[in-house]
Design an enzyme around this catalytic site. Structure first.
Site, PDB file in Angstrom:
ATOM      1  N   SER A 101       0.794  -1.227   0.000  1.00  0.00           N
ATOM      2  CA  SER A 101       0.000   0.000   0.000  1.00  0.00           C
ATOM      3  C   SER A 101       0.830   1.283   0.000  1.00  0.00           C
ATOM      4  O   SER A 101       0.315   2.343  -0.327  1.00  0.00           O
ATOM      5  CB  SER A 101      -0.957   0.018   1.192  1.00  0.00           C
ATOM      6  N   LYS A 104       0.626   4.901   6.692  1.00  0.00           N
ATOM      7  CA  LYS A 104       0.052   5.719   5.619  1.00  0.00           C
ATOM      8  C   LYS A 104       0.637   7.121   5.671  1.00  0.00           C
ATOM      9  O   LYS A 104       1.280   7.520   6.625  1.00  0.00           O
ATOM     10  CB  LYS A 104      -1.474   5.816   5.757  1.00  0.00           C
TER      11      LYS A 104
END
Length: 191
Positions: free
Chosen positions: A52, A95
């Protein structure tokens, strides 16, 4: 000829051995205590699982997370942060912060808008196919952050209702340094 008494020798060594054992135990306790303090308040090692955050971070990367910086300053846009996944114990996400407290985030046709202005970025891997929750404007509260993975089409992030916005007290720390693999060792670039 002088007689040597081994019992006297043993009695002299006994307190020395106890003192050495006690000293060793104090040393071990100090090392464990210092390690605990460092892991709890300063930094910890974490492992990247999945894609990701590609091309910035890759599956198998080992990182040091800086847990002290945010005790003195607020997170900034583009910081790469680590936070726990709300619905599964011992699962942490990594993230990039895109939206800051008080801002309104919206994604239209793969473009990110912050307070109506286009957010120009160079690390997103490709144009986003799904805006998710950000298809409609998302206004962040005073302690909320909007996060995205760099690999936008293969990331579960603030666009997904299972992640949503991240609250300030959920942030464990800031990804600081890659320590593995050896050819990638170095301080991470956040912008």
């Amino acid at each position: 000829m002088e007689k040597y008494d081994y019992a006297d020798d043993y009695e002299e060594k006994k307190p020395g051995i106890l003192r050495e054992i006690l000293g060793f135990l104090v040393y071990v306790a100090a090392v464990v205590g210092i390690t605990f303090l460092i892991i709890t308040f300063v930094g910890q090692r974490t492992y990247v699982s999945g894609s990701s955050m590609e091309n910035t971070l890759h599956h198998g990367d080992n990182l040091i997370v800086d847990k002290i910086t945010y005790r003195f300053k607020d997170p900034s846009r583009y910081d790469i942060i680590v936070f726990p996944f709300r619905y599964e114990e011992n699962v942490y996400y990594i993230k990039r912060i895109i939206g800051l407290p008080g801002e309104t985030i919206q994604i239209e046709d793969g473009t990110i808008y912050v307070d109506g202005e286009v957010l120009y970025e160079s690390y997103g891997r490709e144009v986003m196919k799904s805006a998710g929750l950000a298809a409609d404007p998302v206004t962040l509260g005073e302690d909320e952050y909007f996060v995205l993975g760099d690999n936008r089409n293969d990331s579960t992030d603030s666009r997904d209702p299972n992640v949503g916005v991240i609250h300030r007290d959920e942030i464990i720390g800031r990804a600081w340094m890659r320590i593995w693999p050896l050819d990638g060792i170095g301080v991470l670039k956040h912008q």
